[in-house]
Design a protein around this motif. Structure first.
Motif, mmCIF file in Angstrom:
data_model
loop_
_atom_site.group_PDB
_atom_site.id
_atom_site.type_symbol
_atom_site.label_atom_id
_atom_site.label_comp_id
_atom_site.label_asym_id
_atom_site.label_seq_id
_atom_site.Cartn_x
_atom_site.Cartn_y
_atom_site.Cartn_z
ATOM 1 N N LEU A 1 47.470 4.741 36.782
ATOM 2 C CA LEU A 1 47.178 6.143 37.084
ATOM 3 C C LEU A 1 48.467 6.962 37.105
ATOM 4 N N ASP A 2 48.376 8.190 36.639
ATOM 5 C CA ASP A 2 49.532 9.092 36.703
ATOM 6 C C ASP A 2 49.774 9.574 38.119
ATOM 7 N N VAL A 3 48.702 9.956 38.808
ATOM 8 C CA VAL A 3 48.848 10.517 40.151
ATOM 9 C C VAL A 3 47.646 10.168 41.008
ATOM 10 N N ILE A 4 47.919 9.831 42.251
ATOM 11 C CA ILE A 4 46.877 9.629 43.260
ATOM 12 C C ILE A 4 47.067 10.679 44.340
ATOM 13 N N GLY A 5 46.014 11.397 44.649
ATOM 14 C CA GLY A 5 46.031 12.367 45.729
ATOM 15 C C GLY A 5 45.565 11.725 47.023
ATOM 16 N N ILE A 6 46.140 12.167 48.133
ATOM 17 C CA ILE A 6 45.715 11.701 49.459
ATOM 18 C C ILE A 6 45.470 12.932 50.321
ATOM 19 N N GLY A 7 44.243 13.051 50.855
ATOM 20 C CA GLY A 7 43.967 14.202 51.703
ATOM 21 C C GLY A 7 42.495 14.357 52.012
ATOM 22 N N ASN A 8 42.137 15.575 52.391
ATOM 23 C CA ASN A 8 40.776 15.884 52.814
ATOM 24 C C ASN A 8 39.835 16.098 51.636
ATOM 25 N N LEU A 9 38.574 15.789 51.873
ATOM 26 C CA LEU A 9 37.485 16.164 50.977
ATOM 27 C C LEU A 9 36.466 16.916 51.823
ATOM 28 N N ASN A 10 36.326 18.201 51.550
ATOM 29 C CA ASN A 10 35.455 19.059 52.350
ATOM 30 C C ASN A 10 34.362 19.693 51.510
ATOM 31 N N TYR A 11 33.324 20.145 52.178
ATOM 32 C CA TYR A 11 32.336 21.022 51.554
ATOM 33 C C TYR A 11 32.648 22.427 52.048
ATOM 34 N N ASP A 12 32.977 23.326 51.119
ATOM 35 C CA ASP A 12 33.389 24.691 51.465
ATOM 36 C C ASP A 12 32.206 25.641 51.503
ATOM 37 N N ILE A 13 32.141 26.430 52.560
ATOM 38 C CA ILE A 13 31.194 27.541 52.656
ATOM 39 C C ILE A 13 32.032 28.799 52.817
ATOM 40 N N ILE A 14 32.044 29.642 51.803
ATOM 41 C CA ILE A 14 32.904 30.833 51.782
ATOM 42 C C ILE A 14 32.035 32.088 51.742
ATOM 43 N N MET A 15 32.319 33.019 52.648
ATOM 44 C CA MET A 15 31.558 34.268 52.710
ATOM 45 C C MET A 15 32.498 35.462 52.727
ATOM 46 N N LEU A 16 32.189 36.457 51.884
ATOM 47 C CA LEU A 16 32.940 37.708 51.859
ATOM 48 C C LEU A 16 32.156 38.761 52.622
ATOM 49 N N VAL A 17 32.798 39.393 53.604
ATOM 50 C CA VAL A 17 32.120 40.365 54.471
ATOM 51 C C VAL A 17 32.863 41.690 54.459
ATOM 52 N N ASP A 18 32.147 42.770 54.836
ATOM 53 C CA ASP A 18 32.825 44.072 54.903
ATOM 54 C C ASP A 18 33.520 44.286 56.244
ATOM 55 N N HIS A 19 33.199 43.446 57.241
ATOM 56 C CA HIS A 19 33.950 43.411 58.495
ATOM 57 C C HIS A 19 33.622 42.113 59.230
ATOM 58 N N PHE A 20 34.562 41.666 60.053
ATOM 59 C CA PHE A 20 34.318 40.462 60.834
ATOM 60 C C PHE A 20 33.367 40.780 61.983
ATOM 61 N N PRO A 21 32.463 39.868 62.321
ATOM 62 C CA PRO A 21 31.503 40.151 63.387
ATOM 63 C C PRO A 21 32.173 40.276 64.753
ATOM 64 N N GLU A 22 31.662 41.210 65.553
ATOM 65 C CA GLU A 22 32.100 41.352 66.936
ATOM 66 C C GLU A 22 31.339 40.343 67.793
ATOM 67 N N PHE A 23 31.582 40.355 69.085
ATOM 68 C CA PHE A 23 30.923 39.434 70.000
ATOM 69 C C PHE A 23 29.406 39.573 69.909
ATOM 70 N N HIS A 24 28.721 38.474 69.611
ATOM 71 C CA HIS A 24 27.260 38.416 69.491
ATOM 72 C C HIS A 24 26.715 39.234 68.324
ATOM 73 N N GLU A 25 27.568 39.709 67.435
ATOM 74 C CA GLU A 25 27.096 40.500 66.284
ATOM 75 C C GLU A 25 26.795 39.588 65.105
ATOM 76 N N LYS A 26 25.745 39.902 64.380
ATOM 77 C CA LYS A 26 25.420 39.224 63.140
ATOM 78 C C LYS A 26 25.721 40.152 61.975
ATOM 79 N N VAL A 27 26.365 39.636 60.958
ATOM 80 C CA VAL A 27 26.651 40.446 59.775
ATOM 81 C C VAL A 27 26.152 39.704 58.536
ATOM 82 N N ASN A 28 25.787 40.465 57.529
ATOM 83 C CA ASN A 28 25.390 39.885 56.255
ATOM 84 C C ASN A 28 26.607 39.794 55.337
ATOM 85 N N ALA A 29 26.746 38.671 54.673
ATOM 86 C CA ALA A 29 27.832 38.507 53.709
ATOM 87 C C ALA A 29 27.507 39.265 52.431
#
Length: 297
Positions: free
Chosen positions: A4-32
């Motif tokens: 092998l040329d290269v072996i990587g060592i690290g995390n394997l994750n499942y990414d959930i990415i959301m783009l929002v028009d503002h970050f939610p405040e306390f107890h606020e729900k926002v749509n992405a």
């Protein structure tokens, strides 16, 4: 000849990415406004680029015995990554939730199975090069010392983690961003670091490099509208690793890293911008980057 040329060592994750028009405040729900779901993990993203660029790649990590773990293994096999170093463990696969507003990004991670990865040294011996990203100190020390003792080059994207004592001078390519470097060394002076080659990505684009011969140079970045910076550093790492394995100068390797990061930030998701080597070559020529792709490995 190594398997092998290269072996990587690290995390394997499942990414959930959301783009929002503002970050939610306390107890606020926002749509992405937009959402992306896909495979991620820093070293996994780097290996994905390198596999698409034609290198013989492998990986050391851990996934759960679940649908996300199966997806990681299936995807790697589909692009030719050797999965012999990936353990299936009794823990949920890792997850990363990313919320993005403009240039601000908030991340919550659940490491899960990633915490159970172990180095298989017989497997690691197959590599010409080892790339580390998002690893605990124990894994870094074991991998860097093994590489040094066995004539294997190693690159380390250290991120926010502390550089373990006694390994810095054994690292062939140490990668971090400007803020990380300032926090670790107190200034941006590249002579303070003992790694053989140093690559510091700069705020606002570009990179500062210091070669094993002590030469220091600043590389200009490429201007792009940033949609999502997730995976940009991992793409940059892939350029440095690819160039180093092809015998390029550190300057040209960093320029390739700039190009891959430039492509990545223009799309949502860490691997959405991944393209085959022929398309990377074409893009580099269109942007007049003068990279030595014609050189034999």
């Amino acid at each position: 000849m190594k398997d092998l040329d290269v072996i990587g060592i690290g995390n394997l994750n499942y990414d959930i990415i959301m783009l929002v028009d503002h970050f939610p405040e306390f107890h606020e729900k926002v749509n992405a406004e937009k959402a992306f779901f896909g495979l991620g993990g820093a070293a996994g993203n780097t290996i994905t680029w390198l596999a698409h660029m034609g290198l013989r790649t492998g990986f050391i990590g851990a996934v759960g015995n679940d649908e996300m773990g199966e997806a990681h293994l299936r995807y790697f096999k589909s692009i030719g990554v050797d999965t012999g170093g990936i353990k299936i463990v009794d823990a949920p696969s890792g997850i990363a939730v990313v919320i993005i507003h403009g240039e601000d990004k908030r991340i919550v991670k659940y490491p899960g199975a990633n915490e159970k990865r172990e180095i298989n040294f017989d497997y690691l011996r197959k590599a010409r090069h080892i790339h580390l990203s998002s690893n605990p100190e124990r894994i870094i020390v074991e991998a860097v010392n093994f590489a040094s003792e066995n004539g294997i080059t190693v690159s380390l994207d250290i991120g926010e983690a502390r550089i373990p004592a006694g390994v810095e001078e054994k690292i062939d390519y140490l990668l971090m961003n400007e803020d990380e470097y300032r926090r670790k060394f107190g200034s941006l002076d590249p002579r303070l670091c003992k790694a053989k080659n140093l690559i510091i990505t700069l705020n606002g684009g570009g990179a500062l490099i210091r070669t094993a011969d002590g030469e220091v140079e600043e590389i200009r970045g490429l201007s792009a509208k940033v949609v999502d910076s997730t995976g940009a550093g991992d793409a940059f790492d892939a350029g440095v690793v690819y160039g180093s394995l092809r015998g390029w100068s550190l300057r040209d390797s960093a320029k390739l890293g700039m190009l891959l990061a430039y492509l990545t930030v223009q799309k949502v998701g860490a691997r959405s911008a991944v393209i085959p080597l022929r398309d990377i070559v074409e893009t580099s020529r269109r942007l007049n980057l003068d990279l030595p792709f014609s050189r034999n490995p």
